[in-house]
Motif scaffolding. Structure first.
Motif, mmCIF file in Angstrom:
data_model
loop_
_atom_site.group_PDB
_atom_site.id
_atom_site.type_symbol
_atom_site.label_atom_id
_atom_site.label_comp_id
_atom_site.label_asym_id
_atom_site.label_seq_id
_atom_site.Cartn_x
_atom_site.Cartn_y
_atom_site.Cartn_z
ATOM 1 N N THR A 44 0.827 -1.201 0.000
ATOM 2 C CA THR A 44 0.000 0.000 0.000
ATOM 3 C C THR A 44 0.862 1.253 0.000
ATOM 4 N N THR A 45 1.951 1.232 0.760
ATOM 5 C CA THR A 45 2.860 2.383 0.807
ATOM 6 C C THR A 45 3.412 2.684 -0.580
ATOM 7 N N LEU A 46 3.809 1.619 -1.282
ATOM 8 C CA LEU A 46 4.319 1.793 -2.646
ATOM 9 C C LEU A 46 3.238 2.366 -3.546
ATOM 10 N N LEU A 47 2.021 1.817 -3.434
ATOM 11 C CA LEU A 47 0.937 2.275 -4.300
ATOM 12 C C LEU A 47 0.620 3.747 -4.053
ATOM 13 N N LEU A 67 -4.692 3.714 -13.445
ATOM 14 C CA LEU A 67 -5.589 3.580 -12.295
ATOM 15 C C LEU A 67 -4.837 2.839 -11.191
ATOM 16 N N PHE A 68 -4.883 3.328 -9.963
ATOM 17 C CA PHE A 68 -4.240 2.652 -8.836
ATOM 18 C C PHE A 68 -5.315 2.118 -7.898
ATOM 19 N N LEU A 69 -5.318 0.805 -7.712
ATOM 20 C CA LEU A 69 -6.368 0.202 -6.886
ATOM 21 C C LEU A 69 -5.748 -0.489 -5.677
ATOM 22 N N ASP A 70 -6.123 -0.038 -4.488
ATOM 23 C CA ASP A 70 -5.547 -0.573 -3.261
ATOM 24 C C ASP A 70 -6.521 -1.546 -2.601
ATOM 25 N N GLU A 71 -6.293 -2.827 -2.787
ATOM 26 C CA GLU A 71 -7.163 -3.870 -2.238
ATOM 27 C C GLU A 71 -8.645 -3.520 -2.392
ATOM 28 N N PRO A 72 -9.103 -3.339 -3.620
ATOM 29 C CA PRO A 72 -10.476 -2.843 -3.808
ATOM 30 C C PRO A 72 -11.546 -3.842 -3.382
ATOM 31 N N THR A 73 -11.180 -5.108 -3.150
ATOM 32 C CA THR A 73 -12.217 -6.091 -2.810
ATOM 33 C C THR A 73 -12.077 -6.627 -1.386
ATOM 34 N N GLY A 89 -8.604 -1.512 -22.336
ATOM 35 C CA GLY A 89 -7.345 -0.783 -22.487
ATOM 36 C C GLY A 89 -6.938 0.069 -21.304
ATOM 37 N N THR A 90 -7.690 0.006 -20.203
ATOM 38 C CA THR A 90 -7.289 0.780 -19.032
ATOM 39 C C THR A 90 -6.006 0.209 -18.435
ATOM 40 N N ARG A 91 -5.068 1.070 -18.123
ATOM 41 C CA ARG A 91 -3.839 0.629 -17.471
ATOM 42 C C ARG A 91 -4.036 0.731 -15.966
ATOM 43 N N PHE A 92 -3.585 -0.283 -15.238
ATOM 44 C CA PHE A 92 -3.734 -0.159 -13.784
ATOM 45 C C PHE A 92 -2.642 -0.876 -13.001
ATOM 46 N N VAL A 93 -2.455 -0.393 -11.777
ATOM 47 C CA VAL A 93 -1.616 -1.071 -10.788
ATOM 48 C C VAL A 93 -2.565 -1.472 -9.669
ATOM 49 N N LEU A 94 -2.569 -2.764 -9.344
ATOM 50 C CA LEU A 94 -3.553 -3.294 -8.398
ATOM 51 C C LEU A 94 -2.853 -3.997 -7.247
#
Lengths: 242, 244
Positions: free
Chosen positions: A42-45, A159-165, A187-192
């Motif tokens: 999470t810190t990295l995100l 898009l940055f998603l932090d434990e969305p679920t 085509g959305t780019r994301f980091v999850l």
């Protein structure tokens, strides 16, 4: 997305959370960060999303360095989207107004243009009927999908998603994961950041295993899940994968 | 039993007790003497309303400034806020009024006692307002600020569109309660000879020697203001009670 992280260090109150973390990806669409809790994912995100400044180190997206001051970060944050574990919708605004706020106030769209922009995505993800409800009236899955849309309608570069679920029951989690999968196909780019390993395996182009504030292993999803050379990573996957 | 019936019952019981007590003291009522001064009462009552409302506005501004001081990262500002709040809340309003009027206002050449009255009352109430505002802002989770930053809002926009709209809902009920206190506390303005409601009653009493006929309407006049405000405070609390 060509993410290059170099010697990234972060400390909170004397505790080192990220310790000279380095990571370099190919031109991929989806990077998934996995690993034990407290390992620094999470810190990295948050640093990647421009929410926190690191103590030391550099981050570059597609060759462009992340700004090192709050003013620069603020401009950067307009170009990306962030989704939090606890949704963080604005409780005093309807779902629709949650989506319109960044469009109108940050991206200076007219109310008509903004309404037009959000109409189609609301319908596509089955949320149009709930658009006028306050967050408190929505289910967890609906809240998180609205939160993803809020980050998405501004057409972010990433898009940055932090434990969305993590806060959702399995059925609602599936709703949200389906949505992320669909976005990826478009085509959305994301980091999850996630603990949903099945999903990570399916959606990730590359997987980075973060532990003890550093990258313990990194590679394509196939390499990482089937035969990772790192014993600690292999043990982690063996424990949690069926 | 329905709530309204329960309230009615309690009030009736209380009224009966009071009536019984009055019957026992054999008080010689003289309402006509006091009725002759009804306009003076009305004027005092209106003055109390005006002074309280003025003090509400000024003390809200002071309260906002003081709450910002309390949360400041600069030690000097934080100290100013803390000393102000503790000093004002720890001393009687009576003393503040006397020192404010006879010493400070005199020293700076401020002669209008109504202005001084509103200022001292506002300084007094502002210390309570400061804590109300500080509490309201502190109750907004930091995740809301995070979300506001994440969508690209500036600090000012985040305050305007995210933090304040939520904080106002939280502070309105206690502010209505604070106005109730202000209205009652304004009775002390009589000590610096401001012709508000209480001083009017005291003066009429001095003219007519009809103590209870002066002070019973006084109590009723305050209740007429404070009861609806208490109801408003409760209504606001229900109205804004949504949870995230």
């Amino acid at each position: 997305m060509n993410l290059v992280v170099t010697d990234l260090t972060q400390r909170f109150a004397g505790t080192t959370v990220l310790d000279r973390l380095s990571l370099s990806t190919g031109d991929i669409r989806a990077l998934v960060l996995v690993g034990p809790s407290g390992g620094g994912k999470t810190t990295l995100l948050r640093i990647l999303a421009g929410l926190d400044l690191p103590v030391a180190g550099r981050v570059a997206f597609a060759g462009r360095e992340l700004p090192r001051d709050e003013a620069g970060l603020q401009a950067y944050r307009k170009t990306v989207g962030t989704v939090f574990q606890a949704y963080n919708l604005f409780p005093h605004l309807s779902a629709l107004d949650n989506l319109l706020l960044p469009l109108v106030q940050v991206h200076k769209l007219s109310l008509e243009a903004a309404s037009e922009r959000v109409r189609e995505p609301l319908e596509r993800f089955g949320l149009a009927a709930h658009a006028h409800k306050r967050p408190a009236e929505l289910s967890g899955g609906q809240k998180q999908r609205i939160a993803i849309l809020r980050a998405l309608v501004v057409q972010p570069a990433c898009l940055f998603l932090d434990e969305p679920t993590s806060a959702l029951d399995p059925e609602m989690a599936a709703e949200v994961l389906d949505m992320i999968q669909e976005l990826k196909l478009q085509g959305t780019r994301f980091v999850l950041v996630t603990h949903e390993m099945q999903f990570a395996r399916r959606a990730a182009d590359e997987v980075a295993f973060i532990g003890d504030g550093t990258v313990l292993a990194h590679g394509s999803a196939a390499e990482m899940f089937t035969n990772c050379p790192q014993p600690r990573v292999r043990a982690f996957f063996q424990r949690i994968l069926p | 039993m329905p709530r309204w019936l329960a309230h009615l019952l309690v009030v009736a019981l209380l009224a009966a007790l009071v009536a019984l007590a009055f019957a026992r003291v054999n008080y010689a009522w003289n309402w006509p003497a006091v009725w002759a001064y009804r306009e003076k009462f009305l004027l005092g009552w209106l003055t109390t309303i005006a002074m309280s409302l003025a003090a509400l506005v000024v003390s809200s501004l002071i309260g906002i400034l003081a709450s910002l001081c309390l949360q400041s990262q600069r030690p000097l500002l934080e100290a100013v806020g803390r000393v102000y709040v503790e000093l004002i809340r720890g001393t009687p309003l009576l003393v503040q009024l006397l020192i404010g009027f006879y010493v400070i206002a005199n020293a700076v050449g401020l002669e209008n006692r109504y202005v001084v009255g509103v200022l001292v009352l506002s300084l007094f109430s502002g210390a309570y307002m400061a804590e109300i505002f500080r509490g309201g802002l502190a109750a907004i989770p930091t995740t809301q600020r995070d979300a506001a930053r994440a969508i690209g809002l500036t600090p000012w926009q985040s305050l305007r569109f995210v933090i304040l709209p939520q904080a106002i809902r939280l502070v309105l009920p206690p502010m209505a309660g604070q106005l109730v206190s202000l209205i009652k506390d304004s009775s002390l303005l009589s000590v610096i000879a401001i012709s508000e409601f209480t001083l009017s009653a005291q003066e009429v009493n001095a003219f007519t020697y009809s103590t209870l006929e002066c002070y019973l309407p006084l109590a009723a006049g305050y209740l007429l203001l404070t009861l609806p405000l208490s109801a408003l405070a409760r209504w606001l609390e229900r109205r804004f009670h949504y949870e995230s």
